[in-house]
Design a protein around this motif. Sequence first.
Motif, PDB file in Angstrom:
ATOM      1  N   PRO A 189       9.492   7.017  -8.358  1.00  0.00           N
ATOM      2  CA  PRO A 189       9.768   8.304  -7.734  1.00  0.00           C
ATOM      3  C   PRO A 189      10.345   9.285  -8.753  1.00  0.00           C
ATOM      4  O   PRO A 189      10.893   8.881  -9.784  1.00  0.00           O
ATOM      5  N   LEU A 190      10.209  10.563  -8.487  1.00  0.00           N
ATOM      6  CA  LEU A 190      10.855  11.606  -9.269  1.00  0.00           C
ATOM      7  C   LEU A 190      12.019  12.157  -8.457  1.00  0.00           C
ATOM      8  O   LEU A 190      11.990  12.136  -7.222  1.00  0.00           O
ATOM      9  N   VAL A 191      13.052  12.629  -9.144  1.00  0.00           N
ATOM     10  CA  VAL A 191      14.288  13.047  -8.487  1.00  0.00           C
ATOM     11  C   VAL A 191      14.687  14.439  -8.967  1.00  0.00           C
ATOM     12  O   VAL A 191      14.612  14.726 -10.166  1.00  0.00           O
ATOM     13  N   ASP A 269      12.111  10.847 -13.740  1.00  0.00           N
ATOM     14  CA  ASP A 269      11.847   9.590 -13.027  1.00  0.00           C
ATOM     15  C   ASP A 269      13.159   8.855 -12.748  1.00  0.00           C
ATOM     16  O   ASP A 269      14.170   9.061 -13.418  1.00  0.00           O
ATOM     17  N   THR A 270      13.069   7.940 -11.792  1.00  0.00           N
ATOM     18  CA  THR A 270      14.249   7.120 -11.470  1.00  0.00           C
ATOM     19  C   THR A 270      14.765   6.280 -12.638  1.00  0.00           C
ATOM     20  O   THR A 270      15.980   6.072 -12.732  1.00  0.00           O
ATOM     21  N   PRO A 271      13.903   5.748 -13.558  1.00  0.00           N
ATOM     22  CA  PRO A 271      14.470   4.921 -14.640  1.00  0.00           C
ATOM     23  C   PRO A 271      15.540   5.627 -15.453  1.00  0.00           C
ATOM     24  O   PRO A 271      16.506   4.997 -15.890  1.00  0.00           O
ATOM     25  N   ILE A 272      15.394   6.923 -15.670  1.00  0.00           N
ATOM     26  CA  ILE A 272      16.415   7.641 -16.437  1.00  0.00           C
ATOM     27  C   ILE A 272      17.421   8.330 -15.522  1.00  0.00           C
ATOM     28  O   ILE A 272      18.545   8.617 -15.912  1.00  0.00           O
ATOM     29  N   ALA A 273      17.050   8.561 -14.261  1.00  0.00           N
ATOM     30  CA  ALA A 273      17.928   9.270 -13.326  1.00  0.00           C
ATOM     31  C   ALA A 273      19.032   8.373 -12.756  1.00  0.00           C
ATOM     32  O   ALA A 273      20.190   8.785 -12.650  1.00  0.00           O
ATOM     33  N   ILE A 274      18.684   7.141 -12.389  1.00  0.00           N
ATOM     34  CA  ILE A 274      19.629   6.273 -11.686  1.00  0.00           C
ATOM     35  C   ILE A 274      20.930   6.037 -12.462  1.00  0.00           C
ATOM     36  O   ILE A 274      22.023   6.178 -11.886  1.00  0.00           O
TER      37      ILE A 274
END
Length: 390
Positions: A189-191, A269-274
């Motif tokens: 997902p994108l955030v 993306d979630t990998p860098i956002a989370i």
Amino acid sequence: MHEDDRNARPAVLVVELHVVIGGQMRHRSPLSSRLRHIGHAVSDGSWDACPSNCYSGLGLEDRMGRLPRVVAVALVASLQCIGPVLSQDWPTRPVTMVVPFAAGGPADTVGRILASSLSELLGQQVIIENVGGSGGMTGSARVAKAAPDGYQFVLGNVGTHAANQTFYKTPLYNAATDFAPVMLIAQTPLVLLARKDLPANNLKEFIAYAKANQASMQYGSGGAGSASHLACVLLNAAIGINVTHVPYRGAAPAMQDLIAGRIDYQCPDTPIAIPQIQSKMVKAIAILTRDRSPSLPSQASAHEQGLTNFDASNWFASFFPKGTSAAIVDRLHAATLATINTPAVQTRMREIGADLVAGELSSPDYLQKFVEAEIEKWAGPIKASGVSMD
């Protein structure tokens, strides 16, 4: 067969010290077993054992009758047999995975999770090389133009292999025809993230603030045409704002400036956002997929916050250059499938919010059709937004 041809039996070096002398195999290399039937055909005089398609298309048909049979067979074997044999031996040296974005970004994170297990399964090191620029198009173009020998492949995404085909007026490659698809690996997902001191805590407040301050605001992305750029382009168009875009050579540098407050928002993306959400270094406004993400279950989607049917997500897939042999494609596909089925990789992917692809969706044929469909899917919204790059 002429009698003098049968008696001549000249010594001929075929490939890699594989010598046919008087019908006997001497100095056998690993290739010799592949060519043994040709040697037998020569020794017993059965030239017909080599079918006509051994040399068709090579421009040799009208010359075969003038060559001693051993010489002719050896020539055909050298040209026709060495490629498939080397494909089956692949890889014999390290393989480069081109990540077309800066280190530390979502694609880089996914690539590094995969690389260790791929190295073990392939028996050669898989080396990650970050080649950023033009929203991932620079690195992807390098792979598209590389030799199709299996020693370079690219970890592409929705930006590099779908949206940029419309976003750029003259893209550097045709994503649907210039690559050999290997496998769709994961979707993310994108955030919508904002700097932590932006005075908005949900999408409604963000829209109100952006409409009032759009002339002075800036948003960042992993580069013009990247997934994070396109998601924000669609978001801006949907809520009716015109904000200055600041492109970076990857999502990681953009995130650093968002944390520092130098830009106002981005759509990674979630990998860098989370990790940044969990550490409260940035403010999460909305998940941009239509439904909530299992990796961020408490974060409301843009759709449920009033932006009806808004849906933007990213995906990651591997591609070789066009013309790479099916044997090499199949070997990397099998190794990738085995990699994503290991518990350690599945755990890491869940931690970064990546949903792994499984079943028939993981085949090379599916990826080819998927890319073609994604190009068409993104063409409409990009054209409607009026945004493009030369």
